[in-house]
Scaffold this motif. Structure first.
Motif, PDB file in Angstrom:
ATOM      1  N   PRO A  24      30.668   6.992  19.647  1.00 63.67           N
ATOM      2  CA  PRO A  24      32.039   7.201  19.179  1.00 63.67           C
ATOM      3  C   PRO A  24      32.414   6.398  17.932  1.00 63.67           C
ATOM      4  O   PRO A  24      33.508   6.597  17.385  1.00 63.67           O
ATOM      5  N   LEU A  25      31.562   5.499  17.467  1.00 63.59           N
ATOM      6  CA  LEU A  25      31.908   4.603  16.368  1.00 63.59           C
ATOM      7  C   LEU A  25      31.835   5.291  15.008  1.00 63.59           C
ATOM      8  O   LEU A  25      31.028   6.186  14.791  1.00 63.59           O
ATOM      9  N   GLU A  26      32.676   4.819  14.110  1.00 62.57           N
ATOM     10  CA  GLU A  26      32.516   5.124  12.689  1.00 62.57           C
ATOM     11  C   GLU A  26      31.533   4.109  12.122  1.00 62.57           C
ATOM     12  O   GLU A  26      31.363   3.013  12.666  1.00 62.57           O
ATOM     13  N   TYR A  30      30.395  -0.671  12.835  1.00 61.66           N
ATOM     14  CA  TYR A  30      29.121  -1.286  13.217  1.00 61.66           C
ATOM     15  C   TYR A  30      28.938  -2.712  12.693  1.00 61.66           C
ATOM     16  O   TYR A  30      28.065  -3.421  13.165  1.00 61.66           O
ATOM     17  N   VAL A  31      29.717  -3.116  11.695  1.00 62.49           N
ATOM     18  CA  VAL A  31      29.433  -4.393  11.022  1.00 62.49           C
ATOM     19  C   VAL A  31      30.516  -5.451  11.233  1.00 62.49           C
ATOM     20  O   VAL A  31      30.412  -6.550  10.698  1.00 62.49           O
ATOM     21  N   VAL A  32      31.537  -5.140  12.031  1.00 63.38           N
ATOM     22  CA  VAL A  32      32.683  -6.037  12.170  1.00 63.38           C
ATOM     23  C   VAL A  32      32.383  -7.149  13.177  1.00 63.38           C
ATOM     24  O   VAL A  32      31.805  -6.905  14.236  1.00 63.38           O
ATOM     25  N   ASP A 146      32.260  -5.972  23.134  1.00 62.08           N
ATOM     26  CA  ASP A 146      32.444  -6.329  21.725  1.00 62.08           C
ATOM     27  C   ASP A 146      33.133  -5.209  20.958  1.00 62.08           C
ATOM     28  O   ASP A 146      33.999  -5.454  20.101  1.00 62.08           O
ATOM     29  N   ILE A 147      32.760  -3.964  21.247  1.00 62.36           N
ATOM     30  CA  ILE A 147      33.433  -2.823  20.608  1.00 62.36           C
ATOM     31  C   ILE A 147      34.909  -2.816  20.974  1.00 62.36           C
ATOM     32  O   ILE A 147      35.781  -2.581  20.122  1.00 62.36           O
ATOM     33  N   LYS A 148      35.209  -3.087  22.255  1.00 60.65           N
ATOM     34  CA  LYS A 148      36.623  -3.127  22.658  1.00 60.65           C
ATOM     35  C   LYS A 148      37.372  -4.224  21.900  1.00 60.65           C
ATOM     36  O   LYS A 148      38.514  -4.017  21.471  1.00 60.65           O
TER      37      LYS A 148
END
Length: 386
Positions: A24-26, A30-32, A146-148
């Motif tokens: 689901p990521l843009e 990925y780099v944040v 981490d994504i959350k």
């Protein structure tokens, strides 16, 4: 021990799942790296790949050529024995290698693992592959949390997924489980996979206690907040009280008071708090203070393990009152893999049970997770004891 064919299937299934989590990521996501405890998704994908390359392919696949000479420096996490690495706080500063290159790296290593296991391997190499699989599963949980954190700290609070249910409800009635005083055995005790910190099995003496069959809910925690729980110094450890005041903590992580109503950031985006769902994203400090307010306490990890067959678990990593320490006769593995658990056995609390972010085939009743008392970006909750 898992059969080799099944082990290889397990490996391939695990590799696919990491990439499905990131689907689901843009590419910008990925780099944040908003804080030191959160690693960019790109780094997780690379690090789990490096683990297989470093510990399996380099020593065991004849004539193996590493994918890129800089990737060990970029994707090593904390293994001092392996060599230099990028400082953890700088993982989010690397626009290169690109996301595309990291996915190429994953494919390259996966194909070479398949090539290696086309021939019969020793039990030791099979064990390494199994460790690598569970290592990647640990990072799948970290990927989700981490994504959350990355998206939940974006001012736009963007949606991650409509299908990942991160706030399930426990439908059973609250009850207290009574356990008699006595001597009980603790620790892993069969030939299935476990980490070294779950060994060796040993006896503990427990006084009689009661433990709740249900996790504390958002509604119950809200009562603590409304009663001034975050303003009463007498409920907190001194270090916890300093943490509350220095960071102006007034609610669990991701909670937002909007026009007098509490909302929280979830996988589908910002939603109103469901009072019946288990509270999550709280620190040990908050869990302890809530238990004090209820004139109860947190269970020890041993009380949790002995009574866990009487309640459902796996919705939240549950804070315990136990310090993260070695079991009797604990022995670290030789070499770099000895750094996996043992060197973290200081200043941390044990959590038990797994969470909604824990992948399938990974958690078990003896699994000991561990974090510093102030951390709450994981799906952490609490169960009361008395």
């Amino acid at each position: 021990m898992i059969l080799v064919d099944s082990l290889l299937d397990f490996f391939l299934e695990t590799r696919k799942h990491s990439e499905a989590i990131c689907e689901p990521l843009e590419v910008e996501d990925y780099v944040v790296q908003p804080v030191v405890d959160v690693s960019p998704p790109k780094w997780h994908l690379g690090h789990t790949t490096w683990f297989f390359e470093e510990f399996i392919l380099k020593p065991h696949l004849k004539n193996y050529e590493i994918f890129h000479e800089d990737f060990s420096f970029v994707f090593n996490s904390y293994y001092e024995a392996v060599g230099k690495r990028v400082v953890r706080t700088d993982r989010g500063n690397m626009s290169r290698p690109s996301v595309k290159k990291v996915y190429e790296y994953r494919t390259y290593v996966t194909e070479h693992i398949k090539m290696l296991f086309e021939t019969e391997q020793s039990a030791a190499v099979n064990d390494l592959l199994e460790i690598g699989i569970h290592h990647e599963k640990q990072h799948q949980e970290l990927l989700l949390t981490d994504i959350k954190y990355i998206l939940g700290n974006n001012p736009l609070l963007p949606k991650y997924s409509d299908t990942f249910e991160d706030h399930p409800i426990e439908n059973h009635q609250q009850d207290w489980i009574s356990v008699e005083e006595g001597t009980y055995e603790i620790g892993h005790n069969d030939n299935t996979f476990c980490y070294d910190n779950e060994l060796g099995r040993h006896k503990v003496y427990l006084n009689a206690y009661q433990i709740s069959n249900k996790l504390v809910t958002n509604g119950e925690f809200l009562e603590f907040m409304d009663a001034g729980g975050y303003d009463r110094f007498d409920l907190w450890h001194a270090e916890g009280w300093d943490w509350v005041n220095q960071n102006q903590i007034k609610s669990p992580l991701y909670w937002h008071n909007i026009d007098g109503e509490w909302h929280h950031y979830t996988a589908p985006g910002l939603q109103k708090i469901n009072k019946d769902a288990p509270v999550t994203h709280i620190s040990y400090f908050e869990a302890f203070a809530y238990a004090q307010w209820k004139e109860m306490r947190l269970p020890t990890e041993f009380e949790w393990e002995i009574s866990r067959e009487f309640f459902p678990w796996g919705k939240r990593w549950e804070w315990t009152e136990s310090a993260y320490l070695p079991y009797p006769n604990y022995k670290k593995a030789d070499g770099a893999l000895g750094e996996y658990n043992g060197k973290f056995m200081v200043n941390q609390k044990v959590l038990r049970g797994g969470s909604v972010a824990t992948p399938e085939k990974h958690t078990r009743p003896t699994y000991r997770n561990f974090f510093h008392p102030n951390l709450r970006w994981q799906f952490t909750g609490l169960r009361l004891a008395k």
